[in-house]
Write a protein that holds these residues in place. Structure first.
Motif, PDB file in Angstrom:
ATOM      1  N   LEU A   1       0.869  -1.345   0.134  1.00 44.19           N
ATOM      2  CA  LEU A   1      -0.023  -0.111   0.032  1.00 44.19           C
ATOM      3  C   LEU A   1       0.666   1.147   0.120  1.00 44.19           C
ATOM      4  CD1 LEU A   1      -2.792  -1.071   2.565  1.00 44.19           C
ATOM      5  CD2 LEU A   1      -2.649  -1.224   0.133  1.00 44.19           C
ATOM      6  N   ASP A   2       2.058   1.221   0.390  1.00 43.67           N
ATOM      7  CA  ASP A   2       3.042   2.334   0.207  1.00 43.67           C
ATOM      8  C   ASP A   2       3.656   2.524  -0.988  1.00 43.67           C
ATOM      9  OD1 ASP A   2       4.628   0.118   0.350  1.00 43.67           O
ATOM     10  OD2 ASP A   2       5.996   0.751   1.842  1.00 43.67           O
ATOM     11  N   THR A   3       3.061   2.251  -2.177  1.00 41.21           N
ATOM     12  CA  THR A   3       3.783   2.297  -3.360  1.00 41.21           C
ATOM     13  C   THR A   3       2.355   3.128  -4.194  1.00 41.21           C
ATOM     14  OG1 THR A   3       2.325   0.241  -4.375  1.00 41.21           O
ATOM     15  CG2 THR A   3       4.643  -0.018  -3.525  1.00 41.21           C
ATOM     16  N   PRO A   4       2.903   3.709  -5.476  1.00 41.16           N
ATOM     17  CA  PRO A   4       2.169   4.762  -6.080  1.00 41.16           C
ATOM     18  C   PRO A   4       0.717   3.904  -6.427  1.00 41.16           C
ATOM     19  CG  PRO A   4       4.299   4.952  -7.009  1.00 41.16           C
ATOM     20  CD  PRO A   4       4.601   3.756  -6.029  1.00 41.16           C
ATOM     21  N   LEU A   5       0.955   2.586  -6.753  1.00 41.05           N
ATOM     22  CA  LEU A   5      -0.362   1.756  -7.166  1.00 41.05           C
ATOM     23  C   LEU A   5      -0.968   1.429  -5.708  1.00 41.05           C
ATOM     24  CD1 LEU A   5      -2.043   0.292  -9.304  1.00 41.05           C
ATOM     25  CD2 LEU A   5      -0.583  -1.781  -8.918  1.00 41.05           C
ATOM     26  N   GLY A   6      -0.482   1.387  -4.795  1.00 41.30           N
ATOM     27  CA  GLY A   6      -1.308   0.955  -3.386  1.00 41.30           C
ATOM     28  C   GLY A   6      -2.147   2.199  -3.146  1.00 41.30           C
ATOM     29  N   ARG A   7      -1.263   3.595  -3.331  1.00 39.85           N
ATOM     30  CA  ARG A   7      -2.043   4.663  -2.948  1.00 39.85           C
ATOM     31  C   ARG A   7      -3.011   5.065  -3.954  1.00 39.85           C
ATOM     32  NH1 ARG A   7      -1.249   9.585  -5.126  1.00 39.85           N
ATOM     33  NH2 ARG A   7      -1.974  11.488  -3.738  1.00 39.85           N
ATOM     34  N   ARG A   8      -2.922   4.644  -5.124  1.00 39.50           N
ATOM     35  CA  ARG A   8      -3.920   5.123  -6.101  1.00 39.50           C
ATOM     36  C   ARG A   8      -5.120   4.075  -6.621  1.00 39.50           C
ATOM     37  NH1 ARG A   8      -0.719   8.369 -11.060  1.00 39.50           N
ATOM     38  NH2 ARG A   8      -0.607  10.502  -9.715  1.00 39.50           N
ATOM     39  N   LEU A   9      -4.605   2.981  -5.995  1.00 41.95           N
ATOM     40  CA  LEU A   9      -5.950   1.693  -6.599  1.00 41.95           C
ATOM     41  C   LEU A   9      -6.195   0.919  -5.198  1.00 41.95           C
ATOM     42  CD1 LEU A   9      -7.805   0.866  -8.753  1.00 41.95           C
ATOM     43  CD2 LEU A   9      -5.868  -0.788  -9.295  1.00 41.95           C
ATOM     44  N   TRP A  10      -5.007   0.220  -4.494  1.00 47.96           N
ATOM     45  CA  TRP A  10      -5.597  -0.673  -3.608  1.00 47.96           C
ATOM     46  C   TRP A  10      -6.153  -0.193  -2.368  1.00 47.96           C
ATOM     47  CZ3 TRP A  10      -6.017  -3.666  -7.185  1.00 47.96           C
ATOM     48  CH2 TRP A  10      -4.904  -4.209  -8.126  1.00 47.96           C
ATOM     49  N   ARG A  11      -5.643   0.823  -1.889  1.00 46.91           N
ATOM     50  CA  ARG A  11      -6.062   1.297  -0.752  1.00 46.91           C
ATOM     51  C   ARG A  11      -7.724   1.950  -1.115  1.00 46.91           C
ATOM     52  NH1 ARG A  11      -4.553   3.068   4.442  1.00 46.91           N
ATOM     53  NH2 ARG A  11      -2.537   2.407   3.846  1.00 46.91           N
ATOM     54  N   PRO A  12      -7.919   2.677  -2.036  1.00 49.09           N
ATOM     55  CA  PRO A  12      -9.242   3.144  -2.132  1.00 49.09           C
ATOM     56  C   PRO A  12     -10.102   1.942  -2.488  1.00 49.09           C
ATOM     57  CG  PRO A  12      -7.608   4.504  -3.714  1.00 49.09           C
ATOM     58  CD  PRO A  12      -6.703   3.298  -2.871  1.00 49.09           C
ATOM     59  N   LEU A  13      -9.782   1.040  -3.047  1.00 53.10           N
ATOM     60  CA  LEU A  13     -10.499   0.069  -3.400  1.00 53.10           C
ATOM     61  C   LEU A  13     -11.021  -0.627  -1.980  1.00 53.10           C
ATOM     62  CD1 LEU A  13      -9.658  -1.734  -6.888  1.00 53.10           C
ATOM     63  CD2 LEU A  13     -11.442  -0.012  -6.295  1.00 53.10           C
ATOM     64  N   ALA A  14      -9.917  -1.028  -1.421  1.00 54.05           N
ATOM     65  CA  ALA A  14     -10.024  -1.857  -0.076  1.00 54.05           C
ATOM     66  C   ALA A  14     -10.898  -0.988   1.177  1.00 54.05           C
ATOM     67  CB  ALA A  14      -8.773  -2.159   0.416  1.00 54.05           C
ATOM     68  N   VAL A  15     -10.884   0.334   1.109  1.00 52.98           N
ATOM     69  CA  VAL A  15     -11.380   0.958   2.158  1.00 52.98           C
ATOM     70  C   VAL A  15     -12.989   1.040   1.528  1.00 52.98           C
ATOM     71  CG1 VAL A  15     -11.864   3.293   2.963  1.00 52.98           C
ATOM     72  CG2 VAL A  15      -9.381   2.112   2.731  1.00 52.98           C
ATOM     73  N   SER A  16     -13.314   1.011   0.334  1.00 52.16           N
ATOM     74  CA  SER A  16     -14.580   1.470  -0.130  1.00 52.16           C
ATOM     75  C   SER A  16     -15.311  -0.146  -0.140  1.00 52.16           C
ATOM     76  CB  SER A  16     -14.575   2.052  -1.572  1.00 52.16           C
ATOM     77  OG  SER A  16     -13.889   1.087  -2.382  1.00 52.16           O
TER      78      SER A  16
ATOM     79  N   LEU B   1     -14.325  -2.696   1.847  1.00 50.18           N
ATOM     80  CA  LEU B   1     -14.595  -3.206   3.196  1.00 50.18           C
ATOM     81  C   LEU B   1     -15.000  -2.242   4.591  1.00 50.18           C
ATOM     82  CD1 LEU B   1     -11.197  -5.305   3.199  1.00 50.18           C
ATOM     83  CD2 LEU B   1     -13.739  -5.899   2.823  1.00 50.18           C
ATOM     84  N   ASN B   2     -14.895  -1.186   3.960  1.00 48.92           N
ATOM     85  CA  ASN B   2     -15.380   0.106   5.160  1.00 48.92           C
ATOM     86  C   ASN B   2     -14.471  -0.052   6.272  1.00 48.92           C
ATOM     87  OD1 ASN B   2     -16.908   2.388   5.835  1.00 48.92           O
ATOM     88  ND2 ASN B   2     -18.145   1.212   6.939  1.00 48.92           N
ATOM     89  N   THR B   3     -13.398  -0.263   6.023  1.00 49.55           N
ATOM     90  CA  THR B   3     -12.446  -0.478   7.326  1.00 49.55           C
ATOM     91  C   THR B   3     -10.917  -0.196   6.659  1.00 49.55           C
ATOM     92  OG1 THR B   3     -13.515  -2.526   8.015  1.00 49.55           O
ATOM     93  CG2 THR B   3     -11.304  -2.412   8.955  1.00 49.55           C
ATOM     94  N   GLU B   4     -10.097   0.405   7.443  1.00 51.84           N
ATOM     95  CA  GLU B   4      -8.827   0.671   7.030  1.00 51.84           C
ATOM     96  C   GLU B   4      -8.032  -0.291   6.920  1.00 51.84           C
ATOM     97  OE1 GLU B   4      -9.256   0.418  11.825  1.00 51.84           O
ATOM     98  OE2 GLU B   4     -10.457   1.360   9.971  1.00 51.84           O
ATOM     99  N   PRO B   5      -7.227  -0.543   5.499  1.00 49.60           N
ATOM    100  CA  PRO B   5      -6.503  -1.718   5.197  1.00 49.60           C
ATOM    101  C   PRO B   5      -5.823  -2.363   6.219  1.00 49.60           C
ATOM    102  CG  PRO B   5      -6.542  -0.177   3.656  1.00 49.60           C
ATOM    103  CD  PRO B   5      -6.938   0.730   4.705  1.00 49.60           C
ATOM    104  N   GLU B   6      -5.184  -1.655   7.124  1.00 53.99           N
ATOM    105  CA  GLU B   6      -4.333  -2.004   8.282  1.00 53.99           C
ATOM    106  C   GLU B   6      -4.773  -3.014   9.279  1.00 53.99           C
ATOM    107  OE1 GLU B   6      -2.403   1.495   6.397  1.00 53.99           O
ATOM    108  OE2 GLU B   6      -4.394   1.081   7.405  1.00 53.99           O
ATOM    109  N   ALA B   7      -6.254  -3.030   9.240  1.00 50.51           N
ATOM    110  CA  ALA B   7      -6.832  -3.953  10.242  1.00 50.51           C
ATOM    111  C   ALA B   7      -7.848  -4.859   9.540  1.00 50.51           C
ATOM    112  CB  ALA B   7      -7.697  -3.024  11.340  1.00 50.51           C
ATOM    113  N   ALA B   8      -7.954  -4.469   8.113  1.00 51.98           N
ATOM    114  CA  ALA B   8      -9.076  -5.167   7.574  1.00 51.98           C
ATOM    115  C   ALA B   8      -8.583  -6.644   7.111  1.00 51.98           C
ATOM    116  CB  ALA B   8      -9.492  -4.340   6.023  1.00 51.98           C
ATOM    117  N   SER B   9      -9.598  -7.304   6.888  1.00 53.97           N
ATOM    118  CA  SER B   9      -9.421  -8.724   6.548  1.00 53.97           C
ATOM    119  C   SER B   9      -9.028  -8.795   5.040  1.00 53.97           C
ATOM    120  CB  SER B   9     -10.380  -9.721   6.827  1.00 53.97           C
ATOM    121  OG  SER B   9     -10.487 -10.920   6.267  1.00 53.97           O
TER     122      SER B   9
END
Length: 456
Positions: free
Chosen positions: A162-177, A179-187
């Motif tokens: 998640l600390d990469t450009p792709l993580g910031r621009r795609l994986w984190r936004p998708l994961a949060v939306s 799972l409605n949970t911060e990726p650091e804690a989400a399943s």
């Protein structure tokens, strides 16, 4: 105490016992319509004055228009939702984005890109830079495959970079939306359950479907009309306050105002209420107790707007925003709506202050004046979904309970999916299918059972 008036009971060899569905959110509506479609007598109860739960529309006096209480997407890979829509006639209330496309705007540097999955499961579309995240090579886009190996306790952050450009621009936004949970804690497993059926299945599975007029017009009103036409009963407002139990089964439903429903031996109950209400009604029931908030903001643009509100960047009615507070932007007519997931950090802030912050993000993305936000409505849903952490996911119960005539439904039950529309509808369908199987099994057993006068 008085009892609700009952519809005439069916008698004789073809008698079918009534099924009581408590809760008219999407789980309850899906269950009730599935049962009513088979001719089963159904009574649907709802504590509020309108059906739909967390997925409905209403007229807002401040904005002078009709809005949804939240922004929701249905994806092509949501088979149970489309079964429900086809049953009720609500499919025409959705507008598909076809071919699938998900546009993004980075508020930090102004760059834009659109993710456009290919037609099949093979990720050949990643070879085209115009289809993937701007400035990122093809290979990093395959990172979600790691989620297939995730253990039960693994988090999204431990499996995806998640600390990469792709993580910031795609994986984190998708994961949060999702799972409605911060990726650091989400399943991680729960995220895989969605990505494996969408991005890894191809374009058709990823197509967003957005309500043309409103969520109620597509998902709620057609279901209520279907139930009415099928002879089902709808009782609202009717808040269930207690379950009376005897001999391992529910015997009476007690509602506000002293109203009660006494159950006959063959009758069944589906409890399709929020997790915390189910726990209150069934002491000892293990349910998710940790939740996450969702914040929605609706802005009504002044009219006329030269000559009408411009399409969002990408030419579609949705836009992902990266690098600000606002995360997803939706447009319907002259209303711009913003969604922020895992929004617990924002629920304590003043609504007008939030409006200024969110409008600033919108203005930057759309090149609009940001001096003062237009008329707005801020909707804070503090217990929008269960927290999708490994520990909380482990507390999701199945549909059956220790009471022989009581089943559970709701996106918080163990559907294998996050708390989504598809998860809610799936839970309602699953409860209906169990009831129908049990009823068929009981009927078959009754036909095999020797009569009392038979000599053995």
């Amino acid at each position: 105490m008085s009892a609700f008036p009952r519809s005439p009971a069916r008698h004789g060899a073809g008698a079918v016992s009534r099924i009581h569905v408590v809760g008219a959110g999407l789980a309850g509506l899906a269950c009730a319509t599935a049962l009513a479609a088979t001719g089963r007598p159904v009574t649907l109860y709802e504590a509020a004055t309108q059906a739909g739960g967390r997925c409905r529309s209403y007229g807002d006096a401040r904005l002078g228009c009709r809005i949804d209480n939240g922004n929701h997407l249905i994806l092509g890979a949501n088979p149970d939702t489309f079964r429900y829509l086809d049953r009720t006639g609500g499919r025409d209330g959705l507008c598909p984005v076809a071919p699938a496309a998900i546009p993004f705007h980075d508020l930090a540097d102004g760059s834009t890109w659109t993710v456009r999955p290919g037609a099949g499961p093979l990720p050949l579309w990643l070879l085209d830079p115009a289809r993937r995240v701007a400035g990122v090579a093809a290979l990093p886009h395959l990172a979600p495959l790691r989620l297939a190996l995730a253990g039960a306790d693994a988090t999204v952050a431990s499996m995806l970079p998640l600390d990469t450009p792709l993580g910031r621009r795609l994986w984190r936004p998708l994961a949060v939306s999702i799972l409605n949970t911060e990726p650091e804690a989400a399943s991680a497993r729960l995220l895989w359950s969605v990505l494996s059926q969408t991005l890894l299945k191809g374009e058709a599975a990823c197509r967003p479907h957005i309500a043309r007029e409103g969520l109620s017009e597509a998902l709620v009103d057609p279901a209520l009309a279907f139930l009415s036409g099928a002879g089902a009963e709808l009782r609202l407002p009717a808040r269930l306050r207690a379950l009376e139990v005897g001999n391992g089964a529910v015997t009476t439903l007690r509602f506000d105002g002293g109203q009660r429903v006494d159950l006959s031996p063959g009758e069944r109950v589906v409890l399709a209420v929020p997790a915390w209400q189910a726990a209150d009604l069934l002491p000892g029931l293990r349910v998710p107790t940790e939740h996450r908030a969702i914040l929605n903001a609706h802005f009504r643009l002044p009219a006329p707007v030269a000559p009408a509100p411009a399409a969002l960047p990408g030419g579609l009615p949705l836009l992902g925003l990266v690098g600000g507070t606002a995360e997803w932007l939706f447009q319907r007519g002259d209303v711009l709506s913003v969604t922020v997931s895992a929004a617990d950090r924002l629920t304590g802030e003043d609504s007008d202050t939030l409006a200024v912050r969110l409008w600033s993000d919108i203005a930057r993305a759309l090149c609009l004046p940001d001096a003062c936000p237009p008329a707005h409505r801020i909707v804070k849903e503090k217990r929008a979904t269960f927290a999708a952490t490994p520990d909380v996911v482990a507390d999701r119960p199945g549909p059956r309970t220790d009471l022989g005539n009581l089943l559970l439904a709701g996106d918080w039950t163990d559907t294998g999916l996050p708390a989504t529309i598809e998860g809610a509808v799936l839970s309602g369908h699953r409860a209906a299918e169990i009831l129908l199987r049990d009823q068929i099994g009981n009927s078959a057993a009754a036909t095999r059972r020797p009569s009392a006068s038979r000599t053995l």
